[in-house]
Scaffold this motif. Structure first.
Motif, short mmCIF file in Angstrom:
data_model
loop_
_atom_site.label_atom_id
_atom_site.label_comp_id
_atom_site.label_asym_id
_atom_site.label_seq_id
_atom_site.Cartn_x
_atom_site.Cartn_y
_atom_site.Cartn_z
N UNK A 20 0.80 -1.23 0.00
CA UNK A 20 0.00 0.00 0.00
C UNK A 20 0.83 1.27 0.00
N UNK A 21 2.14 1.12 0.22
CA UNK A 21 3.04 2.28 0.15
C UNK A 21 3.69 2.43 -1.22
N UNK A 22 3.31 1.55 -2.15
CA UNK A 22 3.84 1.65 -3.50
C UNK A 22 5.14 0.93 -3.72
N UNK A 23 5.56 0.09 -2.78
CA UNK A 23 6.80 -0.67 -2.94
C UNK A 23 6.52 -1.97 -3.68
N UNK A 24 7.34 -2.25 -4.71
CA UNK A 24 7.16 -3.45 -5.50
C UNK A 24 7.51 -4.69 -4.67
N UNK A 25 6.61 -5.68 -4.64
CA UNK A 25 6.84 -6.92 -3.91
C UNK A 25 7.25 -8.06 -4.84
N UNK A 26 6.65 -8.11 -6.03
CA UNK A 26 7.02 -9.12 -7.01
C UNK A 26 6.54 -8.68 -8.38
N UNK A 27 7.03 -9.35 -9.41
CA UNK A 27 6.65 -8.99 -10.77
C UNK A 27 7.49 -7.85 -11.31
N UNK A 28 6.96 -7.13 -12.33
CA UNK A 28 7.67 -6.02 -12.96
C UNK A 28 7.17 -4.69 -12.43
N UNK A 29 8.07 -3.73 -12.35
CA UNK A 29 7.71 -2.38 -11.85
C UNK A 29 7.05 -1.61 -12.99
N UNK A 30 5.74 -1.81 -13.13
CA UNK A 30 5.00 -1.17 -14.23
C UNK A 30 4.46 0.19 -13.85
N UNK A 31 4.56 0.56 -12.57
CA UNK A 31 4.08 1.86 -12.11
C UNK A 31 2.65 1.79 -11.60
N UNK A 32 2.26 2.84 -10.90
CA UNK A 32 0.93 2.86 -10.29
C UNK A 32 0.05 4.01 -10.78
N UNK A 33 0.50 4.75 -11.80
CA UNK A 33 -0.29 5.89 -12.27
C UNK A 33 -0.36 5.87 -13.79
N UNK A 34 -1.35 5.16 -14.31
CA UNK A 34 -1.55 5.10 -15.74
C UNK A 34 -2.99 4.73 -16.02
N UNK A 35 -3.66 5.52 -16.82
CA UNK A 35 -5.08 5.31 -17.09
C UNK A 35 -5.35 4.03 -17.89
N UNK A 36 -4.32 3.53 -18.56
CA UNK A 36 -4.51 2.33 -19.39
C UNK A 36 -4.26 1.05 -18.60
N UNK A 37 -4.02 1.20 -17.31
CA UNK A 37 -3.76 0.03 -16.47
C UNK A 37 -5.02 -0.39 -15.74
N UNK A 38 -5.01 -1.63 -15.24
CA UNK A 38 -6.04 -2.12 -14.34
C UNK A 38 -5.41 -2.30 -12.97
N UNK A 39 -6.10 -1.76 -11.95
CA UNK A 39 -5.58 -1.87 -10.58
C UNK A 39 -6.58 -2.66 -9.75
N UNK A 40 -6.07 -3.66 -9.04
CA UNK A 40 -6.93 -4.50 -8.21
C UNK A 40 -6.35 -4.54 -6.80
N UNK A 41 -7.17 -4.19 -5.80
CA UNK A 41 -6.73 -4.28 -4.42
C UNK A 41 -6.91 -5.73 -3.95
N UNK A 42 -5.81 -6.33 -3.55
CA UNK A 42 -5.81 -7.72 -3.10
C UNK A 42 -5.28 -7.78 -1.68
N UNK A 43 -6.19 -7.85 -0.71
CA UNK A 43 -5.78 -7.83 0.69
C UNK A 43 -5.04 -6.54 1.01
N UNK A 44 -3.78 -6.66 1.46
CA UNK A 44 -2.96 -5.50 1.76
C UNK A 44 -2.04 -5.13 0.59
N UNK A 45 -2.37 -5.62 -0.59
CA UNK A 45 -1.55 -5.37 -1.78
C UNK A 45 -2.37 -4.75 -2.89
N UNK A 46 -1.66 -4.22 -3.89
CA UNK A 46 -2.29 -3.70 -5.10
C UNK A 46 -1.61 -4.35 -6.30
N UNK A 47 -2.42 -4.95 -7.16
CA UNK A 47 -1.90 -5.54 -8.38
C UNK A 47 -2.11 -4.58 -9.53
N UNK A 48 -1.02 -4.14 -10.15
CA UNK A 48 -1.08 -3.23 -11.29
C UNK A 48 -0.83 -4.03 -12.56
N UNK A 49 -1.81 -3.99 -13.47
CA UNK A 49 -1.74 -4.78 -14.71
C UNK A 49 -1.68 -3.84 -15.90
#
Length: 302
Positions: A20-49
């Motif tokens: 929730x602080x924007x720190x990457x836990x796994x996967x690729x650092x795709x960023x958290x601010x893009x209108x063309x992305x899908x963001x899903x809140x998963x428990x205490x995490x955010x999945x940016x697609x």
């Protein structure tokens, strides 16, 4: 495989899992601010697609996320029985149960109370499965430990007790590895024709390789040779003579004593084996070839 890797293989989109602080836990650092992305809140995490997904797809990802981490938690936190009986990732077990080994005892399940009484007051885990029991503990002397179990069960009227042993846990070798090796050692011994005794994985490596080998490759090496082996293999007297001689480290006098045979009678049988197979089992290297071919016959059902 991580959650992001699994989903990326399915969806073909790059993605990253952030706290929730924007720190990457796994996967690729795709960023958290893009209108063309899908963001899903998963428990205490955010999945940016990196792509637009439907609500139904997001719901499926949420379901998968919950299932994925429940399994991961089970693999990490469940008791030893879960670890030994299920497909738990090896990497999640590294560093746990250090110095402990697994013995697998192939015996009737009604032996459970006897085994519990043997280890009463000791730091031991006992896990039952369909064919026997796993014993998990630090073992100083496998032979003494196994023999004491066999003797105790014999006193209670049980026979044909096979005990397989894995190695002690250290480094990348985990408790799961030790358990698998222990049980495999038992079944290899059974397939080799043994009905009692201790069988450590270190002494069963060759037989394991044979049992896993392609039958056509084995036939290729046996083809045209050792024709007389079939007759030796079917002659219990000759096979028993060879086995006792091997247990006596090729000492003719000691083998004669154990077999209650005159030395010349034993030598006659050894010579008969040589005439049939071409192998002089009084010689170490040829004895090893003999043992290997007999093991192939046992394990491959020749």
């Amino acid at each position: 495989m991580s959650l992001c890797d699994t989903l990326q293989n399915i969806l073909k989109y790059e993605m990253g899992l952030y706290d929730l602080n924007g720190n990457l836990k796994e996967g690729k650092d795709v960023g958290l601010k893009n209108d063309e992305f899908t963001y899903i809140k998963l428990g205490e995490d955010i999945l940016a697609i990196k792509g637009k997904l439907s609500r139904d797809a997001c719901n499926l990802i949420e379901f998968y996320y919950n299932s994925f981490y429940k399994k991961e938690a089970a693999d990490t936190l469940q008791p030893l029985e879960h670890i030994l009986k299920n497909d738990v990732p090896n990497e999640s077990l590294v560093g746990k149960f250090i110095n402990k080994s697994v013995m697998y005892i192939m015996c009737p399940l009604k032996c459970v109370d006897i085994l519990k009484s043997i280890y009463e007051g000791c730091k031991v885990d006992l896990v039952e499965d369909e064919e026997g029991f796993y014993i998990v503990k630090e073992v100083e002397n496998f032979e003494e430990e196994a023999q004491s179990i066999i003797d105790e069960l014999k006193q209670e009227g049980f026979s044909n007790i096979l005990i397989g042993c894995g190695r002690a846990v250290k480094g990348s070798y985990t408790i799961k590895n030790s358990a698998v090796h222990a049980k495999i050692s038992c079944f290899l011994a059974k397939n080799l024709g043994y009905n009692e005794g201790l069988f450590h994985i270190d002494k069963m490596i060759l037989y394991g390789i044979i049992s896993e080998s392609d039958a056509s490759k084995i036939d290729f090496y046996l083809n045209g040779g050792y024709d007389g082996f079939y007759y030796v293999y079917k002659d219990k007297e000759l096979i028993n003579t060879a086995e006792v001689l091997f247990r006596c480290h090729l000492n003719i006098s000691e083998a004669s004593r154990r077999l209650y045979l005159h030395r010349n009678t034993l030598l006659y049988r050894v010579e008969k084996i040589k005439n049939l197979t071409g192998l002089d089992i009084k010689k170490f290297e040829e004895a090893m070839v003999f043992k290997t071919v007999i093991a192939i016959f046992n394990l491959k059902g020749k």
